[in-house]
Design a protein around this motif. Structure first.
Motif, PDB file in Angstrom:
ATOM      1  N   ILE A 172       0.544  -1.158  -0.183  1.00  0.00           N
ATOM      2  CA  ILE A 172      -0.187   0.183  -0.243  1.00  0.00           C
ATOM      3  C   ILE A 172       1.033   1.343  -0.462  1.00  0.00           C
ATOM      4  O   ILE A 172       0.559   2.471  -0.725  1.00  0.00           O
ATOM      5  N   CYS A 173       1.870   1.217   0.488  1.00  0.00           N
ATOM      6  CA  CYS A 173       2.789   2.485   0.956  1.00  0.00           C
ATOM      7  C   CYS A 173       4.517   1.925   1.615  1.00  0.00           C
ATOM      8  O   CYS A 173       4.583   1.270   1.618  1.00  0.00           O
ATOM      9  N   PRO A 174       5.029   2.231   0.254  1.00  0.00           N
ATOM     10  CA  PRO A 174       4.815   2.828  -1.314  1.00  0.00           C
ATOM     11  C   PRO A 174       3.920   2.938  -1.784  1.00  0.00           C
ATOM     12  O   PRO A 174       3.224   3.213  -2.536  1.00  0.00           O
ATOM     13  N   GLY A 175       3.760   1.375  -1.853  1.00  0.00           N
ATOM     14  CA  GLY A 175       2.649   0.471  -2.821  1.00  0.00           C
ATOM     15  C   GLY A 175       3.590  -0.205  -3.805  1.00  0.00           C
ATOM     16  O   GLY A 175       4.173   0.315  -4.859  1.00  0.00           O
ATOM     17  N   ALA A 176       2.992  -1.034  -4.276  1.00  0.00           N
ATOM     18  CA  ALA A 176       3.069  -2.079  -4.970  1.00  0.00           C
ATOM     19  C   ALA A 176       1.958  -2.848  -6.241  1.00  0.00           C
ATOM     20  O   ALA A 176       2.009  -4.147  -5.926  1.00  0.00           O
ATOM     21  N   PRO A 177       1.308  -1.723  -6.596  1.00  0.00           N
ATOM     22  CA  PRO A 177       0.293  -2.147  -7.894  1.00  0.00           C
ATOM     23  C   PRO A 177       0.179  -2.945  -8.955  1.00  0.00           C
ATOM     24  O   PRO A 177      -0.548  -4.033  -8.707  1.00  0.00           O
ATOM     25  N   GLU A 178       0.975  -2.924  -9.210  1.00  0.00           N
ATOM     26  CA  GLU A 178       1.721  -3.954 -10.403  1.00  0.00           C
ATOM     27  C   GLU A 178       1.401  -5.418  -9.822  1.00  0.00           C
ATOM     28  O   GLU A 178       1.641  -6.403 -10.002  1.00  0.00           O
ATOM     29  N   TYR A 179       2.342  -5.871  -8.447  1.00  0.00           N
ATOM     30  CA  TYR A 179       2.764  -6.768  -7.419  1.00  0.00           C
ATOM     31  C   TYR A 179       1.070  -7.210  -7.368  1.00  0.00           C
ATOM     32  O   TYR A 179       0.772  -8.817  -7.680  1.00  0.00           O
ATOM     33  N   LEU A 180       0.112  -6.524  -6.161  1.00  0.00           N
ATOM     34  CA  LEU A 180      -0.877  -6.619  -6.246  1.00  0.00           C
ATOM     35  C   LEU A 180      -1.822  -7.561  -7.526  1.00  0.00           C
ATOM     36  O   LEU A 180      -2.643  -8.705  -7.252  1.00  0.00           O
ATOM     37  N   GLU A 181      -1.483  -6.737  -8.846  1.00  0.00           N
ATOM     38  CA  GLU A 181      -2.087  -7.130 -10.018  1.00  0.00           C
ATOM     39  C   GLU A 181      -1.396  -8.349 -10.328  1.00  0.00           C
ATOM     40  O   GLU A 181      -2.891  -9.172 -10.416  1.00  0.00           O
ATOM     41  N   TYR A 182      -0.470  -8.604  -9.946  1.00  0.00           N
ATOM     42  CA  TYR A 182       0.131 -10.327 -10.123  1.00  0.00           C
ATOM     43  C   TYR A 182      -0.530 -11.087 -10.280  1.00  0.00           C
ATOM     44  O   TYR A 182      -1.087 -12.114 -10.127  1.00  0.00           O
ATOM     45  N   VAL A 183      -0.378 -11.329  -8.483  1.00  0.00           N
ATOM     46  CA  VAL A 183      -0.472 -12.306  -7.865  1.00  0.00           C
ATOM     47  C   VAL A 183      -2.434 -11.967  -7.695  1.00  0.00           C
ATOM     48  O   VAL A 183      -2.559 -13.404  -7.261  1.00  0.00           O
ATOM     49  N   ARG A 184      -2.921 -11.159  -7.594  1.00  0.00           N
ATOM     50  CA  ARG A 184      -4.813 -11.825  -7.363  1.00  0.00           C
ATOM     51  C   ARG A 184      -5.076 -12.202  -8.428  1.00  0.00           C
ATOM     52  O   ARG A 184      -5.918 -12.644  -8.683  1.00  0.00           O
ATOM     53  N   ASN A 185      -4.314 -11.948 -10.096  1.00  0.00           N
ATOM     54  CA  ASN A 185      -5.076 -11.783 -11.246  1.00  0.00           C
ATOM     55  C   ASN A 185      -4.579 -13.360 -11.765  1.00  0.00           C
ATOM     56  O   ASN A 185      -4.863 -13.621 -12.518  1.00  0.00           O
ATOM     57  N   ASN A 186      -4.027 -14.206 -10.730  1.00  0.00           N
ATOM     58  CA  ASN A 186      -3.265 -15.493 -10.791  1.00  0.00           C
ATOM     59  C   ASN A 186      -3.125 -16.586 -10.537  1.00  0.00           C
ATOM     60  O   ASN A 186      -3.739 -16.889  -9.578  1.00  0.00           O
TER      61      ASN A 186
END
Ligand SMILES: Oc1cc(-c2ccc(F)cc2)cc2cccnc12
Ligand SMILES: [Mg+2]
Length: 214
Positions: A172-186
């Protein structure tokens, strides 16, 4: 000029902690960073979540990406069973120098192997260098734009097996949006978010725990 922040953290450990006592090293760093100057350790709040995941996994082989001063290295290594190894990767040579001293002060040098250099270059060398077949546990706590490429690299190098647990700081802070996208949609990952706060602050942050399904 004068001492760097990592050097000031090492000094606080040498002044306030007991040699060979990991818990006192952790407490000394947390006290210093909460009351004297902030530093990017995973900290005591997220540290409790880290501890519980490490205890649940009870890893024989563990990897940490992003050593910094060795705070989470000590948190993880203190919980490892005898005979297990934690490999920790640090890009910044000055931080590596300080981390080695803090890890040794805690008496955990026999459980920890510190590799200096870029994670992308070092990950492919781990198997041959340390004879590790796969990691039971991986803590991602380095630069956020490396979380996805290094996770893919771990998969490609055959360093993850069915059940390997990845735990990522700062989603969340500083944030890793691409990583969350990767593991949550995999479909190859079972993932869950553990809410907490940014080390030594009231700012929202948390850890993402992802189990590799093979
Ligand atoms: O736990 C961390 C926190 C921050 C951070 C820096 C400045 C802020 F204002 C907020 C957060 C950076 C990190 C970089 C690498 C590994 N962990 C970090
Ligand atoms: Mg962090």
């Amino acid at each position: 000029t004068g001492l760097s922040r990592p050097q000031r953290i090492l000094k606080a450990v040498q002044k306030n902690a007991k040699k060979g006592d990991p818990q006192s090293v952790i407490a000394a760093i947390d006290h210093y960073c909460r009351h004297k100057e902030w530093a990017m350790n995973v900290g005591d709040d997220k540290g409790l979540i880290l501890d519980s995941v490490v205890m649940e996994v009870n890893p024989s082989s563990a990897l940490e990406l992003g050593t910094y001063c060795g705070y989470s290295t000590v948190r993880i290594a203190r919980l490892l069973p005898a005979g297990s190894t934690l490999i920790t990767v640090e890009f910044n040579p000055h931080c590596a120098v300080i981390a080695r001293q803090i890890i040794a002060y805690a008496g955990l040098q026999d459980k920890v192997k510190l590799m200096e250099g870029p994670s992308g270059d070092l990950i492919p060398k781990i198997k041959e260098q340390f004879g590790i077949t796969s990691f039971d546990f991986v803590f991602l706590d380095h630069w956020k734009d490396r979380y996805v490429p290094d996770t893919k690299l771990l998969e490609e190098c055959g360093l993850l097996r069915k059940g390997s647990v990845l735990l990522a700081d700062n989603v969340i802070c500083p944030g890793a949006p691409e990583y969350l996208e990767y593991v949550r949609n995999n479909p190859r990952y079972e993932t869950r978010y553990f809410p907490s706060n940014l080390e030594y602050t009231k700012v929202e942050d948390g850890l993402e725990k992802s189990v590799f399904l093979g």
